[in-house]
Design a protein around this motif. Structure first.
Motif, PDB file in Angstrom:
ATOM      1  N   GLY A  38      39.209  35.327  16.305  1.00 20.01           N
ATOM      2  CA  GLY A  38      38.199  34.881  15.354  1.00 20.01           C
ATOM      3  C   GLY A  38      36.829  35.483  15.571  1.00 20.01           C
ATOM      4  O   GLY A  38      35.924  35.234  14.802  1.00 20.01           O
ATOM      5  N   VAL A  39      36.657  36.308  16.632  1.00 25.17           N
ATOM      6  CA  VAL A  39      35.368  36.928  16.886  1.00 25.17           C
ATOM      7  C   VAL A  39      35.189  38.088  15.917  1.00 25.17           C
ATOM      8  O   VAL A  39      36.042  38.947  15.802  1.00 25.17           O
ATOM      9  N   GLN A  40      34.056  38.122  15.218  1.00 27.58           N
ATOM     10  CA  GLN A  40      33.827  39.140  14.220  1.00 27.58           C
ATOM     11  C   GLN A  40      33.459  40.469  14.872  1.00 27.58           C
ATOM     12  O   GLN A  40      32.706  40.526  15.826  1.00 27.58           O
ATOM     13  N   ALA A  41      34.007  41.560  14.338  1.00 27.04           N
ATOM     14  CA  ALA A  41      33.725  42.885  14.851  1.00 27.04           C
ATOM     15  C   ALA A  41      32.487  43.462  14.174  1.00 27.04           C
ATOM     16  O   ALA A  41      32.130  43.084  13.074  1.00 27.04           O
ATOM     17  N   VAL A  42      31.827  44.379  14.861  1.00 27.50           N
ATOM     18  CA  VAL A  42      30.771  45.185  14.257  1.00 27.50           C
ATOM     19  C   VAL A  42      31.337  46.592  14.158  1.00 27.50           C
ATOM     20  O   VAL A  42      31.506  47.267  15.169  1.00 27.50           O
ATOM     21  N   LEU A  43      31.674  47.013  12.958  1.00 26.33           N
ATOM     22  CA  LEU A  43      32.393  48.264  12.766  1.00 26.33           C
ATOM     23  C   LEU A  43      31.482  49.378  12.270  1.00 26.33           C
ATOM     24  O   LEU A  43      30.737  49.185  11.311  1.00 26.33           O
ATOM     25  N   PRO A  44      31.521  50.542  12.919  1.00 26.95           N
ATOM     26  CA  PRO A  44      30.834  51.708  12.366  1.00 26.95           C
ATOM     27  C   PRO A  44      31.651  52.232  11.191  1.00 26.95           C
ATOM     28  O   PRO A  44      32.841  52.533  11.343  1.00 26.95           O
ATOM     29  N   LEU A  45      31.041  52.324  10.023  1.00 23.17           N
ATOM     30  CA  LEU A  45      31.757  52.723   8.813  1.00 23.17           C
ATOM     31  C   LEU A  45      30.961  53.733   8.010  1.00 23.17           C
ATOM     32  O   LEU A  45      29.749  53.883   8.195  1.00 23.17           O
ATOM     33  N   GLU A  69      38.990  43.021   9.722  1.00 22.18           N
ATOM     34  CA  GLU A  69      37.890  42.380   9.013  1.00 22.18           C
ATOM     35  C   GLU A  69      36.595  43.148   9.228  1.00 22.18           C
ATOM     36  O   GLU A  69      36.258  43.510  10.352  1.00 22.18           O
ATOM     37  N   ALA A  70      35.885  43.397   8.145  1.00 24.43           N
ATOM     38  CA  ALA A  70      34.641  44.156   8.194  1.00 24.43           C
ATOM     39  C   ALA A  70      33.490  43.276   7.724  1.00 24.43           C
ATOM     40  O   ALA A  70      32.804  43.577   6.757  1.00 24.43           O
ATOM     41  N   SER A  71      33.297  42.162   8.412  1.00 27.56           N
ATOM     42  CA  SER A  71      32.206  41.263   8.066  1.00 27.56           C
ATOM     43  C   SER A  71      30.864  41.860   8.455  1.00 27.56           C
ATOM     44  O   SER A  71      29.916  41.883   7.682  1.00 27.56           O
ATOM     45  N   ASN A  72      30.773  42.364   9.700  1.00 27.12           N
ATOM     46  CA  ASN A  72      29.548  42.999  10.195  1.00 27.12           C
ATOM     47  C   ASN A  72      29.793  44.486  10.375  1.00 27.12           C
ATOM     48  O   ASN A  72      30.780  44.886  10.995  1.00 27.12           O
ATOM     49  N   VAL A  73      28.897  45.303   9.828  1.00 26.17           N
ATOM     50  CA  VAL A  73      29.117  46.744   9.813  1.00 26.17           C
ATOM     51  C   VAL A  73      27.874  47.489  10.290  1.00 26.17           C
ATOM     52  O   VAL A  73      26.775  46.935  10.326  1.00 26.17           O
ATOM     53  N   ARG A  74      28.077  48.727  10.667  1.00 22.09           N
ATOM     54  CA  ARG A  74      26.965  49.611  11.028  1.00 22.09           C
ATOM     55  C   ARG A  74      27.105  50.909  10.254  1.00 22.09           C
ATOM     56  O   ARG A  74      28.160  51.543  10.270  1.00 22.09           O
ATOM     57  N   LEU A  75      26.047  51.306   9.554  1.00 19.46           N
ATOM     58  CA  LEU A  75      26.027  52.515   8.741  1.00 19.46           C
ATOM     59  C   LEU A  75      24.887  53.417   9.187  1.00 19.46           C
ATOM     60  O   LEU A  75      23.942  52.966   9.850  1.00 19.46           O
ATOM     61  N   LEU A  76      24.954  54.683   8.792  1.00 22.46           N
ATOM     62  CA  LEU A  76      23.857  55.606   9.071  1.00 22.46           C
ATOM     63  C   LEU A  76      23.748  56.592   7.926  1.00 22.46           C
ATOM     64  O   LEU A  76      24.756  57.139   7.471  1.00 22.46           O
ATOM     65  N   GLY A  77      22.529  56.780   7.434  1.00 22.55           N
ATOM     66  CA  GLY A  77      22.323  57.705   6.324  1.00 22.55           C
ATOM     67  C   GLY A  77      20.870  57.802   5.934  1.00 22.55           C
ATOM     68  O   GLY A  77      19.972  57.348   6.659  1.00 22.55           O
ATOM     69  N   VAL A 126      21.698  51.233  10.138  1.00 24.19           N
ATOM     70  CA  VAL A 126      21.646  49.891   9.562  1.00 24.19           C
ATOM     71  C   VAL A 126      22.795  49.049  10.091  1.00 24.19           C
ATOM     72  O   VAL A 126      23.959  49.451  10.010  1.00 24.19           O
ATOM     73  N   SER A 127      22.473  47.904  10.648  1.00 24.98           N
ATOM     74  CA  SER A 127      23.493  46.926  11.042  1.00 24.98           C
ATOM     75  C   SER A 127      23.313  45.694  10.159  1.00 24.98           C
ATOM     76  O   SER A 127      22.186  45.220   9.978  1.00 24.98           O
ATOM     77  N   GLY A 128      24.402  45.185   9.630  1.00 22.27           N
ATOM     78  CA  GLY A 128      24.283  44.037   8.743  1.00 22.27           C
ATOM     79  C   GLY A 128      25.629  43.481   8.328  1.00 22.27           C
ATOM     80  O   GLY A 128      26.681  43.902   8.826  1.00 22.27           O
ATOM     81  N   SER A 129      25.582  42.538   7.409  1.00 26.46           N
ATOM     82  CA  SER A 129      26.788  41.863   6.925  1.00 26.46           C
ATOM     83  C   SER A 129      27.189  42.430   5.574  1.00 26.46           C
ATOM     84  O   SER A 129      26.348  42.558   4.681  1.00 26.46           O
ATOM     85  N   LEU A 130      28.456  42.761   5.437  1.00 25.77           N
ATOM     86  CA  LEU A 130      28.976  43.298   4.179  1.00 25.77           C
ATOM     87  C   LEU A 130      29.228  42.149   3.207  1.00 25.77           C
ATOM     88  O   LEU A 130      29.945  41.210   3.533  1.00 25.77           O
ATOM     89  N   LYS A 131      28.622  42.230   2.035  1.00 26.64           N
ATOM     90  CA  LYS A 131      28.742  41.180   1.030  1.00 26.64           C
ATOM     91  C   LYS A 131      29.216  41.771  -0.296  1.00 26.64           C
ATOM     92  O   LYS A 131      29.150  42.977  -0.520  1.00 26.64           O
ATOM     93  N   GLY A 132      29.685  40.884  -1.171  1.00 19.91           N
ATOM     94  CA  GLY A 132      30.085  41.300  -2.504  1.00 19.91           C
ATOM     95  C   GLY A 132      29.533  40.349  -3.548  1.00 19.91           C
ATOM     96  O   GLY A 132      29.474  39.137  -3.325  1.00 19.91           O
ATOM     97  N   ALA A 141      21.102  43.467   5.694  1.00 20.00           N
ATOM     98  CA  ALA A 141      20.810  44.019   7.019  1.00 20.00           C
ATOM     99  C   ALA A 141      20.098  43.012   7.902  1.00 20.00           C
ATOM    100  O   ALA A 141      19.259  42.244   7.444  1.00 20.00           O
ATOM    101  N   PHE A 142      20.454  43.010   9.186  1.00 21.26           N
ATOM    102  CA  PHE A 142      19.677  42.253  10.159  1.00 21.26           C
ATOM    103  C   PHE A 142      18.987  43.192  11.143  1.00 21.26           C
ATOM    104  O   PHE A 142      18.264  42.756  12.026  1.00 21.26           O
ATOM    105  N   CYS A 143      19.199  44.504  10.975  1.00 21.23           N
ATOM    106  CA  CYS A 143      18.516  45.488  11.814  1.00 21.23           C
ATOM    107  C   CYS A 143      18.516  46.832  11.091  1.00 21.23           C
ATOM    108  O   CYS A 143      19.559  47.318  10.680  1.00 21.23           O
TER     109      CYS A 143
END
Length: 273
Positions: A38-45, A69-77, A126-132, A141-143
């Motif tokens: 149940g621990v959420q991952a932080v995925l680089p995507l 599960e991709a609840s929390n993600v990290r992006l770069l651009g 950018v680190s944050g939560s993926l929403k729809g 984003a939280f960072c």
């Protein structure tokens, strides 16, 4: 992927809105944890992976990428179309595979200061939560951090490839009834195995959690924030059980490593206090 930037020469990436010498040197968020118990991952995507994410069960469930599960993600651009409002800052992130909308809520002075240095044409992590919402994906984003080392761009995409291959390999092994292969640490990134996850490794695991929590408080960006970090942000960043993180925070408060600031949910490292 970045033909429009490369055509202009490498120097153009480090001028104007790109990489300014005055920007504080900050290392992009590193490390990712797979979902376990149940621990959420932080995925680089990549943005393309986000565009292909789907709900696991219904519209209210978390998004899934490569079966994880991709609840929390990290992006770069690149930052595009930045817009500032009283309560939030929004922009589009272009990583060469597509664009996704980013929203950063501004709740305190430190949040405003963080976003003030972010400009159009700048590379950011950018680190944050993926929403729809209404069929369109976005990231809360939280960072948001400027990238000051061009190598981090290449490193991020290597991470995305590594995580993608690792996740689909695990699925394939499960499908044929074989155990996932034992994975060693990737340089700079912790890859938990069944006996490696901090929450299940006895006293050694407790020490790992204590170090992880303190490391976040002692990051340059955390030290620069006037009121320190909110407990929820630590939880999002590390993706560890809430109880364990709060225990670690209480421990560091007791021995004087950190202290509470504006309320019982905000803490700051004592090393610059």
């Amino acid at each position: 992927m970045y033909a429009s930037q490369v055509d202009g020469g490498a120097a153009s990436l480090f001028s104007g809105g790109g990489f300014m010498p005055s920007q504080a040197t900050q290392t992009p968020d590193t490390g990712f944890f797979k979902s376990r118990g149940g621990v959420q991952a932080v995925l680089p995507l990549t943005v393309k992976q986000i565009s292909e994410a789907y709900h696991s069960n219904d519209d209210k469930s978390n998004f899934v990428v490569d079966g994880v599960e991709a609840s929390n993600v990290r992006l770069l651009g690149l930052v595009v179309n930045k817009a500032e409002r009283v309560t939030d800052v929004s922009f589009s992130l272009d990583d060469g595979t597509g664009r996704v909308d980013i929203n950063r809520w501004v709740n305190e002075t430190s949040d405003s200061n963080e976003m003030a240095i972010i400009q159009n044409g700048m590379y950011v992590s950018v680190s944050g939560s993926l929403k729809g919402f209404q069929g369109k994906k976005h990231v809360v984003a939280f960072c948001v951090r400027p990238v000051t080392d061009f190598n981090h761009i290449t490193l991020h995409f290597l991470e995305c490839i590594h995580v993608h291959l690792d996740n689909i390999r695990v699925k394939a092994n499960v499908a044929v009834g074989t155990a996932p292969p034992v994975r060693n640490d990737v340089k700079g990134y912790q890859m938990p195995t069944a006996n490696q996850f901090p929450m299940h490794s006895g006293s050694s695991g407790s020490n790992n959690v204590l170090k992880l929590v303190l490391d976040v408080f002692q990051e340059p960006a955390s030290l620069a924030r006037e009121h320190g970090l909110h407990v929820d942000e630590i939880i999002h960043r590390l993706g560890l059980p809430v109880a364990k993180i709060k225990e670690a925070i209480e421990y560091h408060v007791d021995i004087g490593n950190i202290y509470s600031t504006v309320d019982e949910n905000h803490y700051k490292s004592a090393c610059n206090g």
